[in-house]
Design an enzyme around this catalytic site. Sequence first.
Site, PDB file in Angstrom:
ATOM      1  N   ILE A  85      -1.126  -1.888   7.516  1.00  0.00           N
ATOM      2  CA  ILE A  85      -2.158  -1.613   8.532  1.00  0.00           C
ATOM      3  C   ILE A  85      -3.460  -1.365   7.780  1.00  0.00           C
ATOM      4  O   ILE A  85      -3.655  -0.302   7.182  1.00  0.00           O
ATOM      5  CB  ILE A  85      -1.809  -0.388   9.414  1.00  0.00           C
ATOM      6  CG1 ILE A  85      -0.457  -0.598  10.113  1.00  0.00           C
ATOM      7  CG2 ILE A  85      -2.925  -0.157  10.436  1.00  0.00           C
ATOM      8  CD1 ILE A  85      -0.022   0.548  11.040  1.00  0.00           C
ATOM      9  N   ASP A  86      -4.315  -2.365   7.770  1.00  0.00           N
ATOM     10  CA  ASP A  86      -5.621  -2.177   7.144  1.00  0.00           C
ATOM     11  C   ASP A  86      -6.590  -1.736   8.248  1.00  0.00           C
ATOM     12  O   ASP A  86      -6.838  -2.494   9.190  1.00  0.00           O
ATOM     13  CB  ASP A  86      -6.099  -3.467   6.475  1.00  0.00           C
ATOM     14  CG  ASP A  86      -7.428  -3.238   5.787  1.00  0.00           C
ATOM     15  OD1 ASP A  86      -7.585  -2.187   5.142  1.00  0.00           O
ATOM     16  OD2 ASP A  86      -8.322  -4.096   5.914  1.00  0.00           O
ATOM     17  N   ASP A  97      -6.342  -4.001   0.325  1.00  0.00           N
ATOM     18  CA  ASP A  97      -7.390  -4.056   1.349  1.00  0.00           C
ATOM     19  C   ASP A  97      -8.071  -5.424   1.360  1.00  0.00           C
ATOM     20  O   ASP A  97      -8.513  -5.894   2.406  1.00  0.00           O
ATOM     21  CB  ASP A  97      -8.499  -3.023   1.064  1.00  0.00           C
ATOM     22  CG  ASP A  97      -8.018  -1.583   1.102  1.00  0.00           C
ATOM     23  OD1 ASP A  97      -7.279  -1.236   2.041  1.00  0.00           O
ATOM     24  OD2 ASP A  97      -8.383  -0.804   0.197  1.00  0.00           O
ATOM     25  N   ASP A 147      -0.929  -5.183   2.903  1.00  0.00           N
ATOM     26  CA  ASP A 147      -1.426  -3.958   3.547  1.00  0.00           C
ATOM     27  C   ASP A 147      -0.860  -3.980   4.962  1.00  0.00           C
ATOM     28  O   ASP A 147      -1.245  -4.813   5.788  1.00  0.00           O
ATOM     29  CB  ASP A 147      -2.962  -3.933   3.571  1.00  0.00           C
ATOM     30  CG  ASP A 147      -3.488  -2.559   3.977  1.00  0.00           C
ATOM     31  OD1 ASP A 147      -2.736  -1.807   4.635  1.00  0.00           O
ATOM     32  OD2 ASP A 147      -4.646  -2.240   3.655  1.00  0.00           O
ATOM     33  N   GLU A 162       0.800  -1.232   0.000  1.00  0.00           N
ATOM     34  CA  GLU A 162       0.000   0.000   0.000  1.00  0.00           C
ATOM     35  C   GLU A 162       0.829   1.277   0.000  1.00  0.00           C
ATOM     36  O   GLU A 162       0.523   2.217  -0.728  1.00  0.00           O
ATOM     37  CB  GLU A 162      -0.947   0.025   1.212  1.00  0.00           C
ATOM     38  CG  GLU A 162      -1.718   1.340   1.263  1.00  0.00           C
ATOM     39  CD  GLU A 162      -2.820   1.396   2.312  1.00  0.00           C
ATOM     40  OE1 GLU A 162      -2.855   0.543   3.196  1.00  0.00           O
ATOM     41  OE2 GLU A 162      -3.642   2.332   2.217  1.00  0.00           O
ATOM     42  N   THR A 207      -6.332   1.931   9.122  1.00  0.00           N
ATOM     43  CA  THR A 207      -5.413   2.912   9.728  1.00  0.00           C
ATOM     44  C   THR A 207      -6.156   3.905  10.621  1.00  0.00           C
ATOM     45  O   THR A 207      -5.638   4.313  11.660  1.00  0.00           O
ATOM     46  CB  THR A 207      -4.612   3.647   8.620  1.00  0.00           C
ATOM     47  OG1 THR A 207      -3.933   2.674   7.841  1.00  0.00           O
ATOM     48  CG2 THR A 207      -3.574   4.587   9.215  1.00  0.00           C
TER      49      THR A 207
HETATM   50  C1  LIP Z   1      -9.326   1.102   4.575  1.00  0.00           C
HETATM   51  C2  LIP Z   1     -10.284  -0.043   4.674  1.00  0.00           C
HETATM   52  C3  LIP Z   1     -11.604   0.480   5.206  1.00  0.00           C
HETATM   53  C4  LIP Z   1     -12.199   1.088   3.985  1.00  0.00           C
HETATM   54  C5  LIP Z   1     -11.330   2.215   3.496  1.00  0.00           C
HETATM   55  C6  LIP Z   1      -9.855   1.856   3.387  1.00  0.00           C
HETATM   56  P1  LIP Z   1      -6.675   1.407   5.039  1.00  0.00           P
HETATM   57  O1  LIP Z   1      -7.980   0.689   4.369  1.00  0.00           O
HETATM   58  O2  LIP Z   1      -9.977  -1.247   4.961  1.00  0.00           O
HETATM   59  O3  LIP Z   1     -12.489  -0.481   5.710  1.00  0.00           O
HETATM   60  O4  LIP Z   1     -13.512   1.494   4.199  1.00  0.00           O
HETATM   61  O5  LIP Z   1     -11.826   2.620   2.248  1.00  0.00           O
HETATM   62  O6  LIP Z   1      -9.551   1.246   2.202  1.00  0.00           O
HETATM   63  O7  LIP Z   1      -6.506   2.692   4.310  1.00  0.00           O
HETATM   64  O8  LIP Z   1      -6.943   1.595   6.464  1.00  0.00           O
HETATM   65  O9  LIP Z   1      -5.595   0.441   4.755  1.00  0.00           O
END
Ligand code: LIP
Length: 255
Positions: free
Chosen positions: A79-80, A208, A77, A61, A82
């Site tokens: 930290i999914d 993601d 990813d 990412e 964040t």
């Molecule tokens: C996020 C997701 C979240 C989604 C956001 C974003 P990040 O990823 O997992 O649920 O709604 O659009 O993509 O930016 O925290 O890795």
Amino acid sequence: MDDIKKIILEAGEIFKKGFYDLKDVSFKGKKDLVTQYDVAVEDFLKSAFKDKMPEFTIIAEESSNDIVEINNTIIIDPIDGTTNFVNGLPHCAISVAIYKNGEEYIGAVYLPILNEFFYAKKGQGAFLNDEKISVSDEDDFQKSLIATGFPYTCGESKDDLEFIVDRIKKVLPNCQDIRRLGSASVDLCMVAKGVFEAYYEIGLASWDLAGGMIILKEAGGLVSDIDGGELNIFEHNCLVSSNGKVHQKLIDIIK
Ligand code: LIP
């Protein structure tokens, strides 16, 4: 699998330190956050995977995020979720997907704060901390708990905001309830574990969704685009995922 798990668990130590630490937060977009820990976890994973599996291309990412094809590929990813990470909500995860010769091979989603390690290897089922998991048997949409998410683009795009609000209006009266946990990979694992019957969201990136998607399929679930066809993980389309039993009903409602 053990070597891969070891790498992700080690990355989880950086993640945990960051979760309880002060963070430098910057904005990649109006609503899209990044911290020094996203970068640190990603750097660690990239370097460890490069050592262990040098023949694999890495999509990640925060750095290598412009590749849109799969061969021998690792998608990361760091930290999914964040926003959850920054605000101290434990529903955030490291997500890793490994593809071999273009085929789904391994998915791993690790929630370090909750100590939950979801993983799956093609053809061998899906697991949470070594216990086999599977999707729920519920086939009544009215009794189903449905998850969704809000892409960052809804801060700028009227169309995206419209889609989100309109679909909530259509789904909410017809299901048990709706949840928005804030991490796509965790949402997919919650469907895999039978907590949610289904989850849909527009605008997701490959990092993601790829890890959780492999886990969900191995847990007996279904993933598609909004037409019920194969989801192209690079197209930021609407992902529709479910236990398989309420899939068509969800598509009928949100299409
Ligand atoms: C996020 C997701 C979240 C989604 C956001 C974003 P990040 O990823 O997992 O649920 O709604 O659009 O993509 O930016 O925290 O890795």
